[in-house]
Design an enzyme around this catalytic site. Structure first.
Site, short mmCIF file in Angstrom:
data_model
loop_
_atom_site.label_atom_id
_atom_site.label_comp_id
_atom_site.label_asym_id
_atom_site.label_seq_id
_atom_site.Cartn_x
_atom_site.Cartn_y
_atom_site.Cartn_z
N TYR A 132 -72.44 26.24 -33.79
CA TYR A 132 -71.90 25.45 -34.88
C TYR A 132 -70.46 25.82 -35.24
CZ TYR A 132 -76.86 24.32 -35.62
OH TYR A 132 -78.17 23.92 -35.47
N LYS A 179 -82.22 34.46 -27.05
CA LYS A 179 -82.67 33.94 -25.75
C LYS A 179 -81.85 34.63 -24.67
CE LYS A 179 -85.40 31.19 -23.44
NZ LYS A 179 -86.84 31.54 -23.33
N ASP A 212 -88.42 31.17 -28.23
CA ASP A 212 -89.62 30.37 -28.01
C ASP A 212 -90.88 31.14 -28.38
OD1 ASP A 212 -88.90 32.04 -25.92
OD2 ASP A 212 -89.57 30.69 -24.34
N ASP A 236 -81.24 27.99 -37.78
CA ASP A 236 -81.39 26.67 -38.35
C ASP A 236 -82.79 26.13 -38.07
OD1 ASP A 236 -80.85 24.27 -39.55
OD2 ASP A 236 -79.41 23.59 -38.07
N ASP A 240 -86.36 26.05 -40.83
CA ASP A 240 -87.10 24.84 -41.17
C ASP A 240 -88.57 24.96 -40.77
OD1 ASP A 240 -84.83 23.78 -42.22
OD2 ASP A 240 -84.76 22.02 -40.93
#
Length: 342
Positions: A132, A179, A212, A236, A240
């Protein structure tokens, strides 16, 4: 007397900020409000700019900032949201996005296993780098040969300070999520900084998960986590997800912080929700809980915990908006929290 700057914003932002400010006034703290109600989509539509240097100076001069929401469907493909949110976060160097998630009542959890429902953790998200950051571009834009690329930016300074922040708010443990097995360059830097941070904080339990695996673990046993620290995009998504495990975005508060300067921007996670704006059914609890984070940041821990207890009691008594299974309006739900405080 300290000043709190307030940006109600767009959509349901002003609707949920109103009961949040009523609650703040009820607490009787030695603060005054500086309301920037012109920082919104209407200003952007009419002037082409929503946040001026003068506005930034007002925010910089305040002890903390409360934000409702920004976003308007009319301005979908414009830099409007980025101009407001990213400018505030970058200009104030609010590098730590702090999102505490607590299950306020068992009935709000979507999980079948009652023993695994009690989520009470924090997502610490790096807030100024990553995907971002805005680094990237397009080659042959608009053609059939177009190539688009966004750079996942990580710096030693940025990663090290977000890891140290995570350790500073941990009660029992910190789990770093990345990751690194697929995103090799940034992953190598994150893992190097992680090893160094672990050495600096030997008394906190630590784990490492790929993103994951972390997502799967969150929906099988969210009680396993205390603090999760990760990069901007992973944070992010995971924040959520954790909000969904605790009842939805209507009860999800957040803080954007700089531990060195003490600057803080506090906001509900839910966004401007134009689909329900003006209907009077928006859940004010995320904004109210953001006020709890704000007053705690200013040193009023007792008042902050009282607000949280009042929200929990309102949920217990089904004094809630439709998203939580109730029938109250935004104003009525805010009044329910005030009634519990009284």
């Amino acid at each position: 007397m300290r000043t709190i700057s307030v940006v109600p914003g767009d959509g349901i932002g002003p609707e949920v900020i109103e009961p949040a400010l009523e609650l703040l006034a009820f607490l009787g703290l030695d603060v005054k409000l500086d309301v920037l109600d012109h920082v919104n989509a209407e200003t952007y539509v009419s002037t082409g700019r929503a946040l001026t240097e003068a506005d930034l100076d007002r925010v910089r001069g305040s002890a903390a900032t409360l934000l409702g929401a920004v976003g308007d469907p009319r301005l979908g493909d414009t830099p409007y949201v980025r101009e407001v949110l990213t400018t505030l976060r970058v200009e104030l160097d609010l590098y730590a996005n702090y999102r505490p998630i607590r299950l306020w009542h068992d009935k709000l959890s979507p999980l079948r296993d009652k023993t695994k429902r009690g989520i009470d953790c924090v997502i610490v998200r790096e807030n100024t780098e990553g995907l971002y950051s805005g680094a990237g571009g397009n080659l042959s834009a608009g053609s059939s040969q177009e190539v688009a690329f966004d750079l996942d930016v990580s710096s030693y300074r940025g990663v090290s300070r977000i890891l140290d922040f995570a350790f500073s708010v941990a009660r029992t443990s910190v789990c770093v999520v990345d990751k690194a097995n697929a995103v090799r360059h940034g992953g190598t830097l994150w893992q190097r900084c992680w090893r160094e941070a672990v050495e600096r904080h030997p008394h906190i339990d630590t784990t490492h998960l790929y993103v994951d695996t972390a997502a799967m673990r969150l929906v099988t046993d969210p009680t396993a986590f205390d603090v999760i620290v990760t990069n901007n995009s992973n944070g992010d998504i995971l924040s959520d997800l954790t909000a969904g495990l605790a009842g939805g975005l209507g009860v999800a508060a957040s803080a954007n912080l700089n531990a060195a300067t003490g600057q803080g921007l506090f906001e509900p996670v839910h966004g401007s929700a134009p689909d329900i704006a003006g209907t009077g059914v928006a859940n004010p609890f995320a904004a109210v809980l953001s006020v709890a984070l704000l007053v705690e940041h200013l040193g009023h821990a007792r008042e902050a915990e009282a607000v949280r207890a009042a929200v929990a009691a309102a949920i217990e008594h089904d004094r809630v908006t439709p998203d939580l299974g109730g029938s109250l309006s935004t104003r009525q739900a805010g009044a329910a929290v005030l009634a519990e405080l009284r």
